[in-house]
Write an enzyme that holds these catalytic residues in place. Structure first.
Site, short mmCIF file in Angstrom:
data_model
loop_
_atom_site.label_atom_id
_atom_site.label_comp_id
_atom_site.label_asym_id
_atom_site.label_seq_id
_atom_site.Cartn_x
_atom_site.Cartn_y
_atom_site.Cartn_z
N GLY A 1 7.30 -18.74 34.68
CA GLY A 1 8.01 -18.68 33.41
C GLY A 1 7.79 -17.35 32.73
O GLY A 1 8.72 -16.59 32.52
N PHE A 2 6.53 -17.10 32.34
CA PHE A 2 6.15 -15.84 31.67
C PHE A 2 6.94 -15.64 30.38
O PHE A 2 7.20 -14.51 29.97
CB PHE A 2 6.32 -14.65 32.63
CG PHE A 2 5.84 -14.95 34.02
CD1 PHE A 2 4.50 -15.22 34.25
CD2 PHE A 2 6.73 -15.02 35.08
CE1 PHE A 2 4.04 -15.53 35.52
CE2 PHE A 2 6.28 -15.34 36.36
CZ PHE A 2 4.94 -15.60 36.57
N ILE B 1 3.80 -24.52 35.16
CA ILE B 1 4.69 -23.45 35.63
C ILE B 1 3.98 -22.54 36.62
O ILE B 1 4.41 -21.42 36.87
CB ILE B 1 5.24 -22.64 34.44
CG1 ILE B 1 4.10 -22.01 33.63
CG2 ILE B 1 6.08 -23.52 33.54
CD1 ILE B 1 4.58 -21.04 32.56
N GLY B 2 2.86 -23.05 37.16
CA GLY B 2 2.06 -22.24 38.08
C GLY B 2 0.70 -21.93 37.49
O GLY B 2 -0.12 -21.26 38.08
N GLY C 1 -1.02 -23.82 25.95
CA GLY C 1 -0.69 -25.03 26.68
C GLY C 1 -1.91 -25.87 26.95
O GLY C 1 -2.04 -26.99 26.43
N ASN D 1 -11.51 -24.31 35.32
CA ASN D 1 -11.49 -24.19 36.78
C ASN D 1 -11.51 -22.71 37.12
O ASN D 1 -10.49 -22.03 37.02
CB ASN D 1 -10.23 -24.88 37.32
CG ASN D 1 -10.16 -24.85 38.85
OD1 ASN D 1 -10.59 -23.88 39.49
ND2 ASN D 1 -9.61 -25.89 39.43
N LYS E 1 -10.19 -21.51 25.29
CA LYS E 1 -9.38 -20.59 24.50
C LYS E 1 -8.01 -20.30 25.12
O LYS E 1 -7.11 -19.87 24.42
CB LYS E 1 -10.11 -19.26 24.33
CG LYS E 1 -11.27 -19.28 23.34
CD LYS E 1 -11.90 -17.91 23.26
CE LYS E 1 -13.03 -17.85 22.23
NZ LYS E 1 -13.71 -16.54 22.28
N GLY E 2 -7.85 -20.43 26.40
CA GLY E 2 -6.55 -20.10 27.02
C GLY E 2 -6.61 -18.79 27.77
O GLY E 2 -7.19 -17.82 27.29
N GLU F 1 -2.34 -15.18 28.97
CA GLU F 1 -1.72 -13.91 28.61
C GLU F 1 -2.67 -12.73 28.53
O GLU F 1 -2.27 -11.59 28.74
CB GLU F 1 -0.98 -14.10 27.29
CG GLU F 1 0.20 -15.03 27.52
CD GLU F 1 0.83 -15.58 26.26
OE1 GLU F 1 1.93 -15.14 25.95
OE2 GLU F 1 0.23 -16.46 25.62
#
Lengths: 180, 730
Positions: free
Chosen positions: B268-269, B496-497, B539, B618, B687-688, B691
């Site tokens: 997606g990006f 989305i990967g 997400g 992970n 935290k994610g 990006e």
């Protein structure tokens, strides 16, 4: 039966014979996806620039989006689904899973088919653009990361799994050398 | 749904493939809960890995569908004007053609529908004869087969009354206006002009980043059909619930009537976020008009022309520093393109608000409306182009001070948010900088440019520091305790990967204190309830939060309840209770590049990123995502540029031959690793990672190119013709 716009062709896909009546404009990719239900090969660009549609045509890698189905009449086609015919994963597939050689997975069928053919090309002594010694008496070029990257550069991956893919290919090749 | 609802269990239709054997490679972080063996913290291959390497997973355009008709989009060949005539007569007589949809017969859409930024004319396709940008869809041809639709699309005769267009964007464009303050206002702290005047050195430079595209490998595809009074959709997108809401708004449907699934998405990006893609608008129109399932798959060229991209930015950065490297002032003015069809914010100054301490900080953002399609988020929106400007300018400050650029960053660590004054939840930039420098071997660097030489190559190193905002957005998860001891965990997430399936399974296992094998995860379906999408690096944080809370609620139930038992949890309230703090991921990126001055070719030889991204669910998958993000940054630095012809306004390079993305041969082995980190405001401490890998990379590479050559490249991409030298090296 052949008229002006359609032809009957024979394709052996992953060992199964398909007799297909195809529009002469149909690409091998569309024939595989729409007529044989093999949706492993992907349409990433439809003009031979991304490699997601790569399959083996009589054991050689081709971009199936630039191959007309009628031109593949009578050929053996192996798609990603055919790399593991008996349910047991091909060593390269195993290495992709274990080393995370993909993220979204969309380019993966092409990367895998391309890598299988590339390893065979290398084993047969084919040089690449980065092979330094291309003399007829040359020894087989050593398969290092630079060689693998060059030889797989027709397969784009936007998730950026390249380093893991190269690692998976090298590990699989090294293991084949030990056991083979 | 709300925090106390108990709903019927969702249909058990999850696709589970055998889980490969996990390996333990994680480094536990200080202050984190003890992870359960086999769950959070384990390097575990993807749950759907076997299915992905055997071609068994189905992406949107792979779904088998009976009675399927195919739509082929026709796009405008002019940039601005009106359709004079659209002659469908030849197309309609061609074999297999069911019909043509254009502005004269298309279903009417709600023109208020849009994205977070308000009404989005980019989605309002086939509503008028106006052409607002090149590549605008003007018709959809629907036929029995894709070949027939494509062939008939070529037979369509479209003529235009063309009007002059303007795609000549710059910071000085007369139409520039203040950008929306939707995500915070511009900053004004201290007196920038006074501080600059008092500075020992002042850097004042302009930086330009080009239009760049998500260019996910899967072209956007949607299949839509009506079934039992509901609109059923299979679509490539980053958040099925958000898409379902947008479709309902656009077509004035009851949201309950719309079901969107996105089982597997080929990347997606950002290009599959932001509401409703053109493939879906057109497919929904076609299924309504022809009363059949219709699939619309964009060609690669159409993806480039009709799907949102990162806008061109033009930024001016002024930094003033004392002689010892303490910053006095940062003044960051950023302009970006917007479409006349929709508002958007490319928040380039986000990092400037939080990354460094300075006596005065001023940020100004302006939007310049030109004749392009609406831009939207692409990986690291705002931060990615903003970081290129800020971190290039920081390198220029170090250059002027004859100082180690690493030391310059360390010297300007803020103790609280430099603009907000808020405390940092956990700031770990220093750890990233120090550990990255140690592993890279930074200490032996000669900081003077053009000092590295290997034969005919110039060799240089560069670095950048960066951050990306962390947080979560409202989502709802349901968990059903099944009679067989399994737990069905349902959330409208999208994979989305990113590895969402694998990560959320681990999170659920940990939260429920059971092995991952007992989790049946259902995602990628708008019927699973409201959920944020895969975007904004939010997400996994948003979905994990909901799953963790639902699990806690289920575990707090008294024993002996009748099974199956389902509980749901909506995080809206919990999120609102979170105290305001500066919450960010951090990274330090180090690069070694070679430049051949005879050809101008740049090769990235080494790339290393140290990351503080909270607790790592992970490590295998997180590392992949960060490395992939860094490769996208490399690609942005050296290859990518959406080129628009200033005379015709047309996008000139709409394929992978013209729009180059990094290929195998461009990418060295890349190291990404983690420093111990934990986000105290998140129940799972995460935290994610989506990006931040991209954000700092372009500046690190540009800084390495300067160090190698002495040439400062302030415009991306850095092309060979920018660096080729007439004289051979001595």
């Amino acid at each position: 039966m052949t008229d002006g716009t359609r032809s009957e062709i024979l394709l052996r896909v992953n060992g199964l014979t398909h007799r297909l009546d195809v529009d002469n404009r149909r690409t091998l990719l569309d024939a595989l996806r729409e007529d044989t239900g093999r949706t492993g090969p992907k349409k990433g660009c439809d003009r031979g620039q991304c490699g997601a549609c790569t399959v083996l045509l009589d054991d050689r890698r081709v971009v199936s989006c630039l191959t007309l189905a009628v031109a593949a009449d009578g050929s053996d086609v192996t798609t990603v689904e055919g790399l593991a015919p008996d349910g047991e994963l091909h060593p390269l597939q195993q290495a992709f899973v274990q080393l995370d050689g993909f993220q979204c997975g969309y380019c993966t069928p092409g990367q895998l088919c391309s890598a299988v053919a590339m390893l065979a090309e290398h084993a047969a002594g084919w040089p690449s653009a980065v092979t330094t010694d291309v003399s007829p008496e040359r020894p087989a070029p050593e398969l290092d990361a630079v060689e693998v990257r060059e030889r797989l550069s027709g397969n784009l991956c936007r998730c950026g799994a390249y380093p893991s893919i190269v690692r998976a290919v090298l590990e699989t090749a090294a293991r084949a050398e030990v056991t083979g | 749904m709300n925090a106390s609802s108990t709903s019927p269990s969702p249909a058990p239709t999850g696709d589970r493939t055998p889980t490969p054997h996990p390996t333990r490679t994680s480094a536990p972080s200080a202050g984190t809960p003890e992870p359960l063996l086999g769950a959070v913290g384990m390097a575990r291959p993807r749950i759907e890995g076997t299915a992905k390497v055997t071609g068994a997973v189905r992406y949107s355009s792979d779904e088998p569908m009976g009675d399927l008709a195919h739509g082929w989009a026709v796009t405008s060949t002019v940039t601005r004007g009106r359709i004079r005539d659209l002659d469908t007569s030849a197309a309609l007589t061609m074999p297999g053609v069911l019909g043509v949809i254009d502005h004269r017969n298309a279903p009417r859409l709600d023109l208020e529908a849009g994205s977070f930024f308000g009404p989005d004319g980019g989605m309002h396709l086939l509503q008028t004869d106006e052409i607002p940008h090149s590549g605008r869809p003007v018709a959809l041809v629907v036929a029995e087969t894709a070949e027939q639709a494509r062939s008939a699309a070529r037979a369509l005769r479209v003529t235009y009354d063309e009007e002059p267009c303007d795609v000549d964007f710059s910071l000085d464009h007369p139409a520039a206006r203040p950008a929306t303050s939707f995500i915070g206002a511009d900053a004004t702290v201290g007196d920038v002009d006074t501080e600059l005047a008092a500075s020992a050195v002042v850097v004042d430079a302009r930086y330009v980043t080009p239009e760049t595209h998500g260019a996910a490998m899967e072209p956007h595809s949607a299949t839509a059909w009506w079934e039992d009074g509901r609109l059923q959709i299979v679509d490539s997108n980053q958040g099925p619930f958000l898409v379902a809401m947008t479709v309902a708004a656009l077509f004035r449907l009851d949201p309950k009537q719309v079901r969107v699934r996105s089982p597997h998405v080929g990347g997606g990006f950002g290009s599959k976020s932001g509401g409703c893609g053109p493939q879906l608008v057109l497919a929904v129109m076609a299924t309504a008009m022809f009363d059949r399932p219709v699939r619309v798959t964009l060609t690669r060229s159409q993806v480039f022309q009709t799907v949102s991209m990162r806008p061109t930015t033009d930024q001016r950065v002024r930094i003033g520093s004392d002689a010892d490297g303490r910053l006095r002032a940062i003044d960051h003015t950023a302009a970006f393109e917007v479409s006349k069809l929709a508002d958007y914010l490319e928040n380039c100054t986000e990092l400037t608000n939080t990354l460094y301490a300075a006596r005065a900080i001023r940020t100004r953002r302006s939007a310049v409306p030109v004749d392009i399609l609406p831009p939207y988020s692409v990986r690291g929106p705002g931060a990615t182009p903003g970081s290129f400007a800020l971190e290039s300018a920081m390198d220029e400050v170090a250059e002027r001070l004859h100082m180690d650029p690493l030391e310059l960053r360390l010297r300007n660590e803020p103790s609280a948010g430099p603009v907000s004054g808020l405390p940092f939840s956990r700031r770990n930039l220093t750890a990233c900088l120090r550990e990255g420098a140690r592993r890279f071997g930074w200490a032996t660097r000669d900081h003077r440019p053009r000092t590295g030489r290997e034969g005919h190559l110039l060799v240089g190193t560069g670095m950048a520091a960066t951050s990306f905002g962390a947080g979560a957005l409202p989502s709802t998860a349901s968990i059903t305790a099944e009679t067989d001891g399994a737990f069905t965990v349902a959330i409208g997430a999208s994979d989305i990967g990113t590895g969402a399936r694998t990560a959320l399974t681990a999170v659920a296992a940990e939260a429920l204190r059971v092995p991952p094998e007992r989790i049946r995860l259902l995602i990628a379906d708008s019927d699973l309830g409201p959920a944020w999408g895969a975007g904004g690096s939010r997400g996994t944080t948003s979905w994990s939060w909901a799953i963790t809370e639902a699990a806690a609620k289920l575990r707090s139930r008294p024993g002996g309840a009748t099974l199956p038992l389902t509980v749901s949890f909506d995080t809206t309230e919990s999120l609102g209770e979170l105290p305001l703090m500066e919450r960010h991921s951090y990274s330090a990126v180090f690069c070694e590049a070679t430049v051949d001055p005879a050809t101008g070719e740049v090769r990235v030889r080494r790339l290393l990123g140290m990351f503080a991204v909270g607790r790592v669910i992970n490590p295998l998958l997180a590392r992949s995502q960060l490395v992939g993000g860094m490769i996208m940054g490399l690609s942005m630095a050296l290859h990518e540029e959406g080129v628009r012809d200033p005379a015709t306004g047309r996008h000139l390079n709409t394929d992978f031959a013209g729009y180059h993305i990094a290929a195998h041969a461009d990418v060295p082995d890349i190291e990404a690793d983690f420093v111990p980190d934990y986000e105290p405001g998140d129940p799972s401490g995460i935290k994610g990672v989506g990006e931040i890998g991209t954000v700092g990379t372009a500046a690190a590479i540009a800084n390495a190119v300067w160090h190698a050559t002495g040439h400062r490249r302030r415009t991306l991409p850095i092309r060979p013709d920018h660096l080729v030298e007439e004289r051979p090296l001595p």
